[in-house]
Design a protein around this motif. Structure first.
Motif, PDB file in Angstrom:
ATOM      1  N   LYS A  93    -106.134  -1.944   7.488  1.00 17.68           N
ATOM      2  CA  LYS A  93    -105.233  -1.940   9.228  1.00 17.68           C
ATOM      3  C   LYS A  93    -104.906  -0.603   9.224  1.00 17.68           C
ATOM      4  CE  LYS A  93    -103.047  -5.333  11.700  1.00 17.68           C
ATOM      5  NZ  LYS A  93    -102.375  -5.904  12.085  1.00 17.68           N
ATOM      6  N   GLN A  97    -106.372   2.845  12.141  1.00 18.39           N
ATOM      7  CA  GLN A  97    -105.451   3.589  12.478  1.00 18.39           C
ATOM      8  C   GLN A  97    -105.588   4.506  12.607  1.00 18.39           C
ATOM      9  OE1 GLN A  97    -100.999   3.141  12.301  1.00 18.39           O
ATOM     10  NE2 GLN A  97    -100.933   2.534  14.779  1.00 18.39           N
ATOM     11  N   GLN A 100    -108.995   6.524  12.447  1.00 20.32           N
ATOM     12  CA  GLN A 100    -108.799   6.372  14.646  1.00 20.32           C
ATOM     13  C   GLN A 100    -108.019   7.838  15.250  1.00 20.32           C
ATOM     14  OE1 GLN A 100    -108.516   3.501  17.064  1.00 20.32           O
ATOM     15  NE2 GLN A 100    -109.509   4.722  19.268  1.00 20.32           N
ATOM     16  N   PHE A 104    -108.895  11.368  17.040  1.00 21.81           N
ATOM     17  CA  PHE A 104    -108.798  12.086  17.921  1.00 21.81           C
ATOM     18  C   PHE A 104    -107.962  13.271  17.830  1.00 21.81           C
ATOM     19  CE2 PHE A 104    -108.993   8.760  20.979  1.00 21.81           C
ATOM     20  CZ  PHE A 104    -108.383   7.764  21.195  1.00 21.81           C
TER      21      PHE A 104
ATOM     22  N   LYS B  65    -110.697  10.420  25.224  1.00 20.86           N
ATOM     23  CA  LYS B  65    -110.611   8.765  25.746  1.00 20.86           C
ATOM     24  C   LYS B  65    -109.355   8.319  25.175  1.00 20.86           C
ATOM     25  CE  LYS B  65    -112.861   6.077  21.699  1.00 20.86           C
ATOM     26  NZ  LYS B  65    -113.783   5.671  20.843  1.00 20.86           N
ATOM     27  N   ILE B  66    -109.545   7.032  25.916  1.00 22.09           N
ATOM     28  CA  ILE B  66    -107.790   6.783  25.625  1.00 22.09           C
ATOM     29  C   ILE B  66    -108.263   5.627  23.974  1.00 22.09           C
ATOM     30  CG2 ILE B  66    -105.594   5.736  25.943  1.00 22.09           C
ATOM     31  CD1 ILE B  66    -105.781   8.520  26.680  1.00 22.09           C
ATOM     32  N   ASP B  67    -109.235   5.071  23.941  1.00 18.50           N
ATOM     33  CA  ASP B  67    -109.335   3.512  23.747  1.00 18.50           C
ATOM     34  C   ASP B  67    -110.636   3.827  23.576  1.00 18.50           C
ATOM     35  OD1 ASP B  67    -107.417   0.641  21.663  1.00 18.50           O
ATOM     36  OD2 ASP B  67    -109.545   2.150  21.331  1.00 18.50           O
ATOM     37  N   ASP B  68    -111.368   2.952  22.945  1.00 17.87           N
ATOM     38  CA  ASP B  68    -112.380   1.977  23.568  1.00 17.87           C
ATOM     39  C   ASP B  68    -113.277   1.953  24.732  1.00 17.87           C
ATOM     40  OD1 ASP B  68    -113.849   0.712  19.581  1.00 17.87           O
ATOM     41  OD2 ASP B  68    -113.429   2.528  20.550  1.00 17.87           O
ATOM     42  N   ARG B  89    -102.511   6.967  23.562  1.00 17.09           N
ATOM     43  CA  ARG B  89    -103.246   6.940  22.534  1.00 17.09           C
ATOM     44  C   ARG B  89    -102.590   6.675  21.607  1.00 17.09           C
ATOM     45  NH1 ARG B  89    -107.306  12.574  21.936  1.00 17.09           N
ATOM     46  NH2 ARG B  89    -108.941  12.002  23.759  1.00 17.09           N
ATOM     47  N   LEU B  93    -102.988   2.704  19.770  1.00 19.65           N
ATOM     48  CA  LEU B  93    -103.230   2.544  18.420  1.00 19.65           C
ATOM     49  C   LEU B  93    -101.514   1.685  17.763  1.00 19.65           C
ATOM     50  CD1 LEU B  93    -103.961   6.111  17.094  1.00 19.65           C
ATOM     51  CD2 LEU B  93    -105.222   4.583  16.763  1.00 19.65           C
ATOM     52  N   GLU B  94    -101.099   1.905  18.721  1.00 22.34           N
ATOM     53  CA  GLU B  94     -99.760   0.664  17.678  1.00 22.34           C
ATOM     54  C   GLU B  94     -99.738  -0.617  18.363  1.00 22.34           C
ATOM     55  OE1 GLU B  94     -95.946   3.988  17.807  1.00 22.34           O
ATOM     56  OE2 GLU B  94     -95.450   1.958  18.718  1.00 22.34           O
ATOM     57  N   LYS B  96    -103.088  -2.190  19.130  1.00 19.17           N
ATOM     58  CA  LYS B  96    -103.911  -2.236  18.318  1.00 19.17           C
ATOM     59  C   LYS B  96    -103.835  -2.888  16.866  1.00 19.17           C
ATOM     60  CE  LYS B  96    -107.999  -1.099  18.446  1.00 19.17           C
ATOM     61  NZ  LYS B  96    -109.131  -0.266  18.661  1.00 19.17           N
ATOM     62  N   TYR B  97    -102.662  -1.813  16.343  1.00 18.93           N
ATOM     63  CA  TYR B  97    -102.049  -2.323  15.072  1.00 18.93           C
ATOM     64  C   TYR B  97    -101.226  -4.033  14.423  1.00 18.93           C
ATOM     65  CZ  TYR B  97    -100.006  -2.170   9.995  1.00 18.93           C
ATOM     66  OH  TYR B  97     -99.955  -1.721   8.643  1.00 18.93           O
ATOM     67  N   THR B  98    -100.633  -3.957  16.200  1.00 18.35           N
ATOM     68  CA  THR B  98     -99.736  -4.950  16.380  1.00 18.35           C
ATOM     69  C   THR B  98    -100.111  -6.573  16.377  1.00 18.35           C
ATOM     70  OG1 THR B  98     -97.656  -3.675  16.893  1.00 18.35           O
ATOM     71  CG2 THR B  98     -97.257  -6.002  16.769  1.00 18.35           C
ATOM     72  N   GLU B 100    -103.382  -6.788  17.087  1.00 20.32           N
ATOM     73  CA  GLU B 100    -105.180  -6.443  17.021  1.00 20.32           C
ATOM     74  C   GLU B 100    -105.861  -6.852  18.355  1.00 20.32           C
ATOM     75  OE1 GLU B 100    -107.315  -7.434  13.785  1.00 20.32           O
ATOM     76  OE2 GLU B 100    -105.660  -6.123  12.815  1.00 20.32           O
TER      77      GLU B 100
END
Lengths: 239, 248
Positions: A93, A97, A100, A104, B65-68, B89, B93-94, B96-98, B100
């Motif tokens: 994980k 992160q 990515q 960017f 792009k911010i995310d997929d 962004r 990311l945060e 997605k990390y927390t 998923e």
């Protein structure tokens, strides 16, 4: 009648050799579990092949027959981890992160060499409460040739042509030394093609599954080339 | 005009109930070069006209792009846009990390709006001088949002912001009823047609000054490359919204 483990020795003569080998579990809780399994990676010109079995165990128990030990971090590199599964997930994980964010900021994916160094630094950042992970980072270098980096739990790493980690490490690495480098081989024929090496890898896992109780169920193989990633899954012994 | 009495900072209201500093910030958005977005049931398309400060310079990128599953197109102060882009962004990311999973689009737009509003209620700050078109896809569906320096945000079926955007909006008003069921290709051609309405007499669309980004339920955000742009711009010659109606 239940005899507390610590008192057991009192009930036997001091010089009873069999009892001297009693190993009893420490009463203290440990944050670490070894979920075992075996991973290996081989780098060849133009490609890298990464493989891992899919068995997740805890002691004598099987937790899953279908758990991947491989994680593709960028188009060109894959992380293969043996050891504690929870730490593998946490490490994966973090790397996903961080990579990515790298993409960017730099508008390009991190090279395998960069990922290798990043992994080393992350592992060392936990020097005093390590990730219980034994990693292989396999990928394509800037010339699209296969490279493998092997790590210990705290981030010491080096580039290798092939590497093995996990519970079957000793069993498998000796076979690869013989087959891929011709060590202790009388007829030193080194395999040249991808297909030959794939056969050797499948044989290695079969051998490991025979002797190592923690390796088995399935072997998952990823082949990374400049053209993309191919995935193969083959069954192994389930006992 | 007594505007100058009430327009020094964000903490002063005008007698008509306006915050002039915020209104001036919205002007900055209107000065930026045009960008527009439109969505169907499956896809969102962002089209922008890239400005070239001089012959010697490159073209200013307008889409990030911010995310997929999410991207923005900007109009206004690029430097302010970068700050918001970085914020979005990091939030994604945060999240997605927390969790998923992908950051829900509306919620991120709300966070940006909250941040923007914060800048309009302080004596020591100024509002962001940029408007964003946020395109995103989440389990709630396909989304297109607009954010303002004022801290307001709106959801749209299609929208255009920036210089001469009214011309593009007029095109949208005529044809937006077709967008829901449009294919990706039709959506892109509609976007480029709208963009064409908004350029000056002596300008023309080409693969250097046009930026097109696409998002789909099964399509991560991606920019069209130079060759694809050329092909679509060429198709504009024969594209007519009327033909789409005849096909249906």
């Amino acid at each position: 009648m239940y005899i507390p483990v610590n008192d057991m020795l009192k009930h036997f003569k001091q010089d009873a050799p069999a009892m001297a080998n009693i190993t009893h579990k420490s009463d203290q809780w440990s944050p670490y579990h070894d979920n075992s399994g075996t991973v290996l990676a081989v780098g060849i010109p133009g490609a890298v092949i990464v493989a891992g079995d899919t068995r997740l165990s805890n002691g004598y128990n099987i937790l899953s027959r279908d758990a991947t030990k491989l994680s593709q971090l960028t188009d060109k590199c894959v992380l293969a981890t043996a050891g504690q599964y929870a730490d593998f997930i946490a490490l994966r994980k973090f790397l996903q992160q961080r990579l990515q964010l790298y993409e960017f900021q730099n508008e390009v994916q991190a090279s395998t060499e960069t990922v290798a160094h990043l992994l080393s630094r992350e592992l060392y950042s936990r020097r005093f409460f390590p990730y219980y992970t034994f990693n292989l980072l396999a990928g394509l270098d800037e010339n699209n040739h296969g490279v493998v980096y092997g790590y210990d739990a705290i981030g010491s790493y080096d580039q290798m042509t092939y590497g093995v980690q996990g519970s079957g490490q000793e069993l498998v690495v000796a076979v690869l030394d013989n087959q891929l480098k011709g060590y202790n081989k009388i007829n030193k024929t080194i395999p040249q093609t991808r297909e030959e090496i794939l056969d050797i890898i499948l044989d290695c896992f079969s051998c490991a599954a025979e002797r190592d109780i923690h390796t088995g169920d399935n072997v998952e193989i990823l082949i990374i080339t400049a053209a993309g990633t191919e995935r193969i899954v083959k069954p192994l012994r389930k006992d | 005009m007594l505007k100058h009495l009430y327009d020094t900072d964000c903490v002063t209201w005008s007698p008509q109930g306006k915050l002039f500093q915020v209104e001036y910030a919205m002007e900055a958005v209107k000065q930026g070069s045009i960008c527009l977005g439109l969505k169907s049931n499956e896809n969102v398309v962002l089209c922008s006209l890239k400005r070239q400060p001089s012959e010697l310079a490159g073209y200013q990128e307008k889409q990030f792009k911010i995310d997929d599953h999410m991207a923005i197109a900007i109009a206004g102060l690029t430097a302010d846009a970068r700050v918001l882009c970085k914020y979005m962004r990091t939030e994604c990311l945060e999240y997605k990390y927390t969790y998923e999973s992908h950051h829900p689009v509306g919620r991120l737009v709300f966070k940006v709006a909250e941040k923007s509003q914060h800048k309009t209620q302080s004596g020591a700050k100024r509002p962001y001088g940029v408007g964003l078109l946020v395109a995103g896809i989440d389990p709630n569906g396909v989304h297109l949002f607009e954010t303002c320096p004022s801290g307001n945000y709106y959801e749209y079926k299609c929208q255009a912001i920036g210089s001469r955007s009214q011309a593009a909006r007029t095109y949208f008003e005529s044809w937006f009823h077709l967008f829901e069921k449009s294919t990706l290709e039709q959506l892109i051609l509609h976007g480029l047609s709208a963009l064409k309405k908004a350029i000056m007499e002596d300008e023309e669309l080409n693969e250097r000054n046009v930026e097109v980004g696409i998002l789909g339920k099964n399509q991560k955000f991606v920019h069209l490359n130079a060759q694809e742009l050329k092909d679509y711009i060429a198709k504009l010659e024969t594209f007519n919204a009327n033909t789409q109606i005849q096909q249906e």
